[in-house]
Design a protein around this motif. Sequence first.
Motif, PDB file in Angstrom:
ATOM      1  N   ALA A  82      30.429   3.685  49.420  1.00 42.06           N
ATOM      2  CA  ALA A  82      29.800   3.858  50.812  1.00 42.06           C
ATOM      3  C   ALA A  82      29.242   5.163  50.876  1.00 42.06           C
ATOM      4  CB  ALA A  82      30.816   3.647  51.879  1.00 42.06           C
ATOM      5  N   GLY A  83      29.354   6.172  49.813  1.00 44.68           N
ATOM      6  CA  GLY A  83      28.806   7.481  50.049  1.00 44.68           C
ATOM      7  C   GLY A  83      29.657   8.564  50.737  1.00 44.68           C
ATOM      8  N   ASP A  84      30.797   7.963  51.066  1.00 45.45           N
ATOM      9  CA  ASP A  84      31.872   9.240  51.384  1.00 45.45           C
ATOM     10  C   ASP A  84      32.258  10.044  50.230  1.00 45.45           C
ATOM     11  OD1 ASP A  84      32.076   7.743  54.013  1.00 45.45           O
ATOM     12  OD2 ASP A  84      33.744   6.528  53.041  1.00 45.45           O
ATOM     13  N   THR A  85      32.266  11.257  50.453  1.00 40.53           N
ATOM     14  CA  THR A  85      32.697  12.206  49.495  1.00 40.53           C
ATOM     15  C   THR A  85      34.183  12.789  49.691  1.00 40.53           C
ATOM     16  OG1 THR A  85      30.551  13.162  49.569  1.00 40.53           O
ATOM     17  CG2 THR A  85      32.232  14.597  48.434  1.00 40.53           C
ATOM     18  N   TYR A  86      34.912  12.590  48.519  1.00 40.77           N
ATOM     19  CA  TYR A  86      36.411  13.164  48.407  1.00 40.77           C
ATOM     20  C   TYR A  86      36.198  14.423  47.634  1.00 40.77           C
ATOM     21  CZ  TYR A  86      37.133   8.639  50.254  1.00 40.77           C
ATOM     22  OH  TYR A  86      37.355   7.355  51.169  1.00 40.77           O
ATOM     23  N   THR A  87      36.501  15.546  48.312  1.00 37.37           N
ATOM     24  CA  THR A  87      36.735  16.788  47.632  1.00 37.37           C
ATOM     25  C   THR A  87      38.315  17.081  47.070  1.00 37.37           C
ATOM     26  OG1 THR A  87      35.017  17.704  48.867  1.00 37.37           O
ATOM     27  CG2 THR A  87      36.564  19.426  47.535  1.00 37.37           C
ATOM     28  N   VAL A  88      38.514  16.935  46.046  1.00 37.22           N
ATOM     29  CA  VAL A  88      39.823  16.994  45.282  1.00 37.22           C
ATOM     30  C   VAL A  88      39.945  18.670  44.659  1.00 37.22           C
ATOM     31  CG1 VAL A  88      41.490  16.554  43.453  1.00 37.22           C
ATOM     32  CG2 VAL A  88      39.897  14.876  44.448  1.00 37.22           C
ATOM     33  N   ARG A 131      38.015  14.227  52.776  1.00 40.75           N
ATOM     34  CA  ARG A 131      36.887  13.373  52.909  1.00 40.75           C
ATOM     35  C   ARG A 131      36.073  13.667  53.769  1.00 40.75           C
ATOM     36  NH1 ARG A 131      36.240   9.062  56.547  1.00 40.75           N
ATOM     37  NH2 ARG A 131      35.364   7.165  55.820  1.00 40.75           N
ATOM     38  N   THR A 132      34.859  13.612  53.442  1.00 43.14           N
ATOM     39  CA  THR A 132      33.513  13.645  54.257  1.00 43.14           C
ATOM     40  C   THR A 132      32.901  12.272  54.396  1.00 43.14           C
ATOM     41  OG1 THR A 132      33.345  16.164  53.394  1.00 43.14           O
ATOM     42  CG2 THR A 132      31.462  15.053  54.597  1.00 43.14           C
ATOM     43  N   ALA A 133      32.668  11.941  55.580  1.00 41.44           N
ATOM     44  CA  ALA A 133      32.251  10.517  55.796  1.00 41.44           C
ATOM     45  C   ALA A 133      30.595  10.651  55.315  1.00 41.44           C
ATOM     46  CB  ALA A 133      32.287  10.014  57.375  1.00 41.44           C
ATOM     47  N   ALA A 134      30.144   9.716  54.894  1.00 42.52           N
ATOM     48  CA  ALA A 134      28.682   9.588  54.717  1.00 42.52           C
ATOM     49  C   ALA A 134      27.707   9.807  55.872  1.00 42.52           C
ATOM     50  CB  ALA A 134      28.256   8.219  53.853  1.00 42.52           C
ATOM     51  N   GLY A 135      26.592  10.580  55.621  1.00 46.15           N
ATOM     52  CA  GLY A 135      26.027  11.012  56.706  1.00 46.15           C
ATOM     53  C   GLY A 135      26.300  12.217  57.573  1.00 46.15           C
ATOM     54  N   SER A 136      27.620  12.842  57.293  1.00 41.27           N
ATOM     55  CA  SER A 136      28.164  13.743  58.134  1.00 41.27           C
ATOM     56  C   SER A 136      27.358  15.276  57.818  1.00 41.27           C
ATOM     57  CB  SER A 136      29.585  14.000  57.751  1.00 41.27           C
ATOM     58  OG  SER A 136      30.293  12.658  58.354  1.00 41.27           O
TER      59      SER A 136
END
Length: 136
Positions: A82-88, A131-136
């Motif tokens: 979905a384009g969400d980014t997860y920074t670990v 988590r950073t939502a897509a388009g944020s």
Amino acid sequence: VANIAVVGVGGTIFYQSLSFTLKNNCEVQSAIGEKDAVGIRYGRREIEGNLSAYFDSSTVALYDRFVSGAESSLSFDLVDPAGDTYTVIFPRVKFTTGRRVAGGNNEDVIAEMGFRALLDPVTGCSIQINRTAAGS
């Protein structure tokens, strides 16, 4: 996986692989005459991982983190469909193993590094996922 970063290591490093395991070491407590578990023993959390990179002049700084025993932090990004980014983020890691692998003529030299995530006193965690939502 993208944007792998190790604090204290500059330059452009070309990573070949990154993996980690997270164990909570919990165990069911059973007792004679009891159908269900009577409890759970909470174990010690263990987070260990490995990364490998092509060994060149930029990778020497990464290898030196192991040789010197210096702690670092390690982070990387994952992107879902979905384009969400997860920074670990592992806010405090210590490299536990390090070796240069050179198989022979006409083969790449690879730095293989093992690490352990430690409890960070500032954040109070060993692993953090943002988590950073897509388009944020």
